[in-house]
Design a protein around this motif. Structure first.
Motif, PDB file in Angstrom:
ATOM      1  N   PHE A  16      -0.460  -8.112  11.039  1.00 55.95           N
ATOM      2  CA  PHE A  16      -1.035  -9.088  10.112  1.00 55.95           C
ATOM      3  C   PHE A  16      -0.031  -9.462   9.019  1.00 55.95           C
ATOM      4  O   PHE A  16       0.194 -10.636   8.725  1.00 55.95           O
ATOM      5  CB  PHE A  16      -2.310  -8.501   9.493  1.00 55.95           C
ATOM      6  N   ALA A  17       0.605  -8.437   8.405  1.00 56.84           N
ATOM      7  CA  ALA A  17       1.517  -8.673   7.287  1.00 56.84           C
ATOM      8  C   ALA A  17       2.744  -9.481   7.726  1.00 56.84           C
ATOM      9  O   ALA A  17       3.223 -10.360   6.985  1.00 56.84           O
ATOM     10  CB  ALA A  17       1.948  -7.339   6.676  1.00 56.84           C
ATOM     11  N   TYR A 104      -6.426 -15.404   9.789  1.00 53.95           N
ATOM     12  CA  TYR A 104      -5.883 -14.676   8.642  1.00 53.95           C
ATOM     13  C   TYR A 104      -6.999 -14.138   7.745  1.00 53.95           C
ATOM     14  O   TYR A 104      -6.987 -12.971   7.331  1.00 53.95           O
ATOM     15  CB  TYR A 104      -4.964 -15.570   7.816  1.00 53.95           C
ATOM     16  N   GLN A 105      -7.961 -15.010   7.432  1.00 53.84           N
ATOM     17  CA  GLN A 105      -9.057 -14.607   6.537  1.00 53.84           C
ATOM     18  C   GLN A 105      -9.872 -13.469   7.137  1.00 53.84           C
ATOM     19  O   GLN A 105     -10.242 -12.512   6.445  1.00 53.84           O
ATOM     20  CB  GLN A 105      -9.952 -15.814   6.241  1.00 53.84           C
ATOM     21  N   THR A 106     -10.133 -13.570   8.441  1.00 58.31           N
ATOM     22  CA  THR A 106     -10.927 -12.545   9.124  1.00 58.31           C
ATOM     23  C   THR A 106     -10.193 -11.213   9.141  1.00 58.31           C
ATOM     24  O   THR A 106     -10.759 -10.167   8.790  1.00 58.31           O
ATOM     25  CB  THR A 106     -11.239 -12.986  10.572  1.00 58.31           C
ATOM     26  N   MET A 107      -8.927 -11.233   9.534  1.00 57.42           N
ATOM     27  CA  MET A 107      -8.134 -10.010   9.616  1.00 57.42           C
ATOM     28  C   MET A 107      -8.012  -9.342   8.252  1.00 57.42           C
ATOM     29  O   MET A 107      -8.117  -8.125   8.123  1.00 57.42           O
ATOM     30  CB  MET A 107      -6.753 -10.355  10.172  1.00 57.42           C
ATOM     31  N   HIS A 108      -7.783 -10.138   7.221  1.00 59.17           N
ATOM     32  CA  HIS A 108      -7.657  -9.604   5.863  1.00 59.17           C
ATOM     33  C   HIS A 108      -8.962  -8.948   5.423  1.00 59.17           C
ATOM     34  O   HIS A 108      -8.971  -7.823   4.889  1.00 59.17           O
ATOM     35  CB  HIS A 108      -7.277 -10.739   4.896  1.00 59.17           C
ATOM     36  N   LYS A 109     -10.072  -9.628   5.653  1.00 58.67           N
ATOM     37  CA  LYS A 109     -11.374  -9.090   5.259  1.00 58.67           C
ATOM     38  C   LYS A 109     -11.659  -7.769   5.963  1.00 58.67           C
ATOM     39  O   LYS A 109     -12.146  -6.808   5.350  1.00 58.67           O
ATOM     40  CB  LYS A 109     -12.477 -10.106   5.586  1.00 58.67           C
ATOM     41  N   VAL A 110     -11.359  -7.696   7.251  1.00 58.28           N
ATOM     42  CA  VAL A 110     -11.609  -6.475   8.021  1.00 58.28           C
ATOM     43  C   VAL A 110     -10.759  -5.320   7.498  1.00 58.28           C
ATOM     44  O   VAL A 110     -11.255  -4.217   7.256  1.00 58.28           O
ATOM     45  CB  VAL A 110     -11.336  -6.715   9.524  1.00 58.28           C
ATOM     46  N   LEU A 111      -9.471  -5.561   7.286  1.00 59.36           N
ATOM     47  CA  LEU A 111      -8.570  -4.499   6.836  1.00 59.36           C
ATOM     48  C   LEU A 111      -8.943  -4.000   5.445  1.00 59.36           C
ATOM     49  O   LEU A 111      -8.915  -2.792   5.171  1.00 59.36           O
ATOM     50  CB  LEU A 111      -7.121  -4.997   6.847  1.00 59.36           C
ATOM     51  N   VAL A 112      -9.307  -4.915   4.546  1.00 54.24           N
ATOM     52  CA  VAL A 112      -9.727  -4.514   3.189  1.00 54.24           C
ATOM     53  C   VAL A 112     -10.962  -3.625   3.253  1.00 54.24           C
ATOM     54  O   VAL A 112     -11.043  -2.582   2.599  1.00 54.24           O
ATOM     55  CB  VAL A 112      -9.988  -5.758   2.306  1.00 54.24           C
ATOM     56  N   ASN A 113     -11.936  -4.025   4.066  1.00 52.49           N
ATOM     57  CA  ASN A 113     -13.177  -3.243   4.170  1.00 52.49           C
ATOM     58  C   ASN A 113     -12.946  -1.881   4.817  1.00 52.49           C
ATOM     59  O   ASN A 113     -13.557  -0.894   4.427  1.00 52.49           O
ATOM     60  CB  ASN A 113     -14.238  -4.033   4.933  1.00 52.49           C
ATOM     61  N   ALA A 122      -9.499   9.472   3.483  1.00 54.38           N
ATOM     62  CA  ALA A 122      -8.032   9.417   3.444  1.00 54.38           C
ATOM     63  C   ALA A 122      -7.623   8.704   2.151  1.00 54.38           C
ATOM     64  O   ALA A 122      -7.197   7.549   2.176  1.00 54.38           O
ATOM     65  CB  ALA A 122      -7.501   8.677   4.669  1.00 54.38           C
ATOM     66  N   PRO A 123      -7.786   9.358   1.012  1.00 59.29           N
ATOM     67  CA  PRO A 123      -7.666   8.672  -0.288  1.00 59.29           C
ATOM     68  C   PRO A 123      -6.294   8.068  -0.572  1.00 59.29           C
ATOM     69  O   PRO A 123      -6.205   6.982  -1.140  1.00 59.29           O
ATOM     70  CB  PRO A 123      -8.011   9.763  -1.310  1.00 59.29           C
ATOM     71  N   PHE A 124      -5.209   8.732  -0.159  1.00 56.63           N
ATOM     72  CA  PHE A 124      -3.874   8.229  -0.489  1.00 56.63           C
ATOM     73  C   PHE A 124      -3.472   7.078   0.421  1.00 56.63           C
ATOM     74  O   PHE A 124      -2.979   6.047  -0.035  1.00 56.63           O
ATOM     75  CB  PHE A 124      -2.847   9.366  -0.407  1.00 56.63           C
ATOM     76  N   TYR A 125      -3.689   7.269   1.720  1.00 54.85           N
ATOM     77  CA  TYR A 125      -3.313   6.224   2.680  1.00 54.85           C
ATOM     78  C   TYR A 125      -4.085   4.937   2.398  1.00 54.85           C
ATOM     79  O   TYR A 125      -3.509   3.842   2.376  1.00 54.85           O
ATOM     80  CB  TYR A 125      -3.591   6.706   4.108  1.00 54.85           C
ATOM     81  N   MET A 126      -5.393   5.059   2.200  1.00 55.98           N
ATOM     82  CA  MET A 126      -6.225   3.867   2.010  1.00 55.98           C
ATOM     83  C   MET A 126      -5.946   3.194   0.672  1.00 55.98           C
ATOM     84  O   MET A 126      -6.101   1.982   0.529  1.00 55.98           O
ATOM     85  CB  MET A 126      -7.708   4.222   2.152  1.00 55.98           C
ATOM     86  N   ASP A 127      -5.529   3.967  -0.329  1.00 52.81           N
ATOM     87  CA  ASP A 127      -5.163   3.373  -1.616  1.00 52.81           C
ATOM     88  C   ASP A 127      -3.938   2.480  -1.434  1.00 52.81           C
ATOM     89  O   ASP A 127      -3.886   1.359  -1.950  1.00 52.81           O
ATOM     90  CB  ASP A 127      -4.880   4.489  -2.631  1.00 52.81           C
ATOM     91  N   ARG A 128      -2.949   2.979  -0.682  1.00 53.62           N
ATOM     92  CA  ARG A 128      -1.744   2.191  -0.430  1.00 53.62           C
ATOM     93  C   ARG A 128      -2.079   0.934   0.371  1.00 53.62           C
ATOM     94  O   ARG A 128      -1.611  -0.170   0.069  1.00 53.62           O
ATOM     95  CB  ARG A 128      -0.717   3.052   0.313  1.00 53.62           C
ATOM     96  N   LEU A 129      -2.884   1.107   1.413  1.00 50.88           N
ATOM     97  CA  LEU A 129      -3.266  -0.031   2.251  1.00 50.88           C
ATOM     98  C   LEU A 129      -3.999  -1.087   1.431  1.00 50.88           C
ATOM     99  O   LEU A 129      -3.696  -2.284   1.519  1.00 50.88           O
ATOM    100  CB  LEU A 129      -4.153   0.447   3.414  1.00 50.88           C
ATOM    101  N   CYS A 131      -3.976  -1.613  -1.868  1.00 54.68           N
ATOM    102  CA  CYS A 131      -3.116  -2.253  -2.868  1.00 54.68           C
ATOM    103  C   CYS A 131      -2.119  -3.218  -2.218  1.00 54.68           C
ATOM    104  O   CYS A 131      -1.722  -4.209  -2.826  1.00 54.68           O
ATOM    105  CB  CYS A 131      -2.392  -1.192  -3.696  1.00 54.68           C
ATOM    106  N   ASP A 132      -1.696  -2.924  -0.981  1.00 55.53           N
ATOM    107  CA  ASP A 132      -0.824  -3.853  -0.257  1.00 55.53           C
ATOM    108  C   ASP A 132      -1.564  -5.128   0.137  1.00 55.53           C
ATOM    109  O   ASP A 132      -0.966  -6.201   0.255  1.00 55.53           O
ATOM    110  CB  ASP A 132      -0.271  -3.183   1.007  1.00 55.53           C
ATOM    111  N   LEU A 133      -2.871  -5.005   0.349  1.00 52.13           N
ATOM    112  CA  LEU A 133      -3.677  -6.141   0.815  1.00 52.13           C
ATOM    113  C   LEU A 133      -4.234  -6.996  -0.321  1.00 52.13           C
ATOM    114  O   LEU A 133      -4.443  -8.200  -0.146  1.00 52.13           O
ATOM    115  CB  LEU A 133      -4.860  -5.634   1.667  1.00 52.13           C
ATOM    116  N   VAL A 134      -4.508  -6.372  -1.467  1.00 53.15           N
ATOM    117  CA  VAL A 134      -5.175  -7.073  -2.578  1.00 53.15           C
ATOM    118  C   VAL A 134      -4.191  -7.222  -3.737  1.00 53.15           C
ATOM    119  O   VAL A 134      -3.883  -6.232  -4.416  1.00 53.15           O
ATOM    120  CB  VAL A 134      -6.430  -6.314  -3.036  1.00 53.15           C
ATOM    121  N   PRO A 135      -3.680  -8.420  -3.982  1.00 51.94           N
ATOM    122  CA  PRO A 135      -2.699  -8.621  -5.059  1.00 51.94           C
ATOM    123  C   PRO A 135      -3.266  -8.201  -6.423  1.00 51.94           C
ATOM    124  O   PRO A 135      -4.393  -8.550  -6.770  1.00 51.94           O
ATOM    125  CB  PRO A 135      -2.447 -10.136  -5.025  1.00 51.94           C
ATOM    126  N   GLY A 136      -2.497  -7.426  -7.152  1.00 54.37           N
ATOM    127  CA  GLY A 136      -2.904  -7.029  -8.497  1.00 54.37           C
ATOM    128  C   GLY A 136      -3.907  -5.898  -8.563  1.00 54.37           C
ATOM    129  O   GLY A 136      -4.357  -5.524  -9.648  1.00 54.37           O
TER     130      GLY A 136
END
Length: 328
Positions: A16-17, A104-113, A122-129, A131-136
């Motif tokens: 996706f990225a 793009y919109q669908t893939m982004h929504k799925v990954l964020v959720n 998985a608190p550390f991995y999901m935090d990184r994921l 923050c990479d997906l949601v600007p700011g």
């Protein structure tokens, strides 16, 4: 788990990225076109909402293992192996088309959720994921669990796609059984249908199945006599509890059932109804789960069974098919 779940999730995010960066796609940005969600998008969003519902229920019940397995199955089986694989060509085209924007919109929504749902496990991995997906974003742990969007759920679409996935898996397993690779075209697939609803669902996903398994034609038949030979075995565990002393009589009766009776019993299973078997010692009521039905291979054909779904694959290779496989 690291390879199967986290590796698969990372690969899905990386795919996706990669294309989002190439196209300069950003969440919420106006591209001057309106997204046109495809059936594949509506399906994965429907499944996502079913996942949200089930994972929230698991967390409420302190069943973290179930929550983790639900998320893993969704990511590996549905997001990566089905949605991304079937829809990857949508990301390749030039220009921001309505179809590409929807992808793009669908893939982004799925990954964020997924990041939010899996954050407690998985608190550390999901935090990184996240923050990479949601600007700011500061942290995934500052957001609440997603709510179920009932209007986005389409159970009929989920069932259709589930049939397509199961049928495709069965055909691919049959190919592996005789070592015929997917690049080698095959001529025909025959699927016995037990009711009009199943036929309607299979018709809707027929082209998807044929494309997945590289078979030229699919035929749906109501009468599988002479094509598929079925066998039935009693489930001693469930029937024994109700008919303990009569199990010998029931087992003997099962061995004599003809194909028409086995088909009728299988149809009752599809309809989630009971089937009454009239025996000398009295009626025996067969509930779904009281029996197991399997199919036998025939010359030139391979047969597969998955519950009430059966199919027969023609594995005969004509010179024309062989040449086509070589060319491919």
């Amino acid at each position: 788990v690291r390879r199967k779940f986290f590796g698969t999730l990372h690969n899905s995010y990386s795919f996706f990225a990669l294309y989002a960066n190439v196209d300069g796609w950003e969440p919420g940005k106006d591209y001057g076109v309106k997204a046109a969600p495809a059936e594949l998008d509506r399906w994965i969003i429907s499944l996502l909402n079913t996942l949200i519902e089930n994972v929230r229920a698991a967390y409420e019940n302190y069943d973290v293992t179930l929550a983790g397995r639900l998320i893993q199955d969704f990511v590996c089986d549905n997001l990566s192996n089905w949605y991304v694989r079937l829809g990857r060509k949508r990301f390749w085209g030039g220009g921001m088309t309505p179809d590409k924007l929807a992808a793009y919109q669908t893939m982004h929504k799925v990954l964020v959720n997924v990041a939010v749902l899996a954050a407690p496990i998985a608190p550390f991995y999901m935090d990184r994921l996240y923050c990479d997906l949601v600007p700011g974003a500061d942290s995934v742990h500052f957001v609440t669990m997603p709510q179920v969007e009932r209007e986005a759920q389409d159970k009929e679409l989920e069932q259709r796609m589930d049939l397509a996935q199961r049928a495709s898996s069965m055909v691919l397993a049959l190919r592996r059984k005789v070592n015929i690779k997917v690049r080698q075209p095959l001529s025909k697939l025959v699927i016995p249908v037990l009711d009009s609803k199943t036929r309607e669902r299979l018709e809707a996903v027929k082209q998807l199945i044929l494309g997945e398994v590289n078979v030229k034609e699919a035929e749906f038949v109501e009468d599988s006599a002479g094509l598929v030979t079925k066998k039935i075995k009693p489930n001693f565990k469930t029937l024994g509890k109700r008919y303990g002393a009569r199990m010998k009589e029931i087992a003997a009766a099962f061995a004599t059932l003809d194909q028409d009776t086995i088909n009728a019993i299988q149809k009752s299973e599809v309809a989630a109804a009971a089937y009454t078997l009239a025996l000398a010692g009295g009626d025996v009521v067969l509930e779904p789960g009281d029996f197991e039905i399997s199919s036998e291979d025939m010359p030139g054909w391979l047969v597969a069974n998955d519950g009430p779904l059966s199919l027969a694959l023609d594995v005969t290779l004509s010179p024309e098919l062989v040449r086509e496989g070589i060319a491919r």
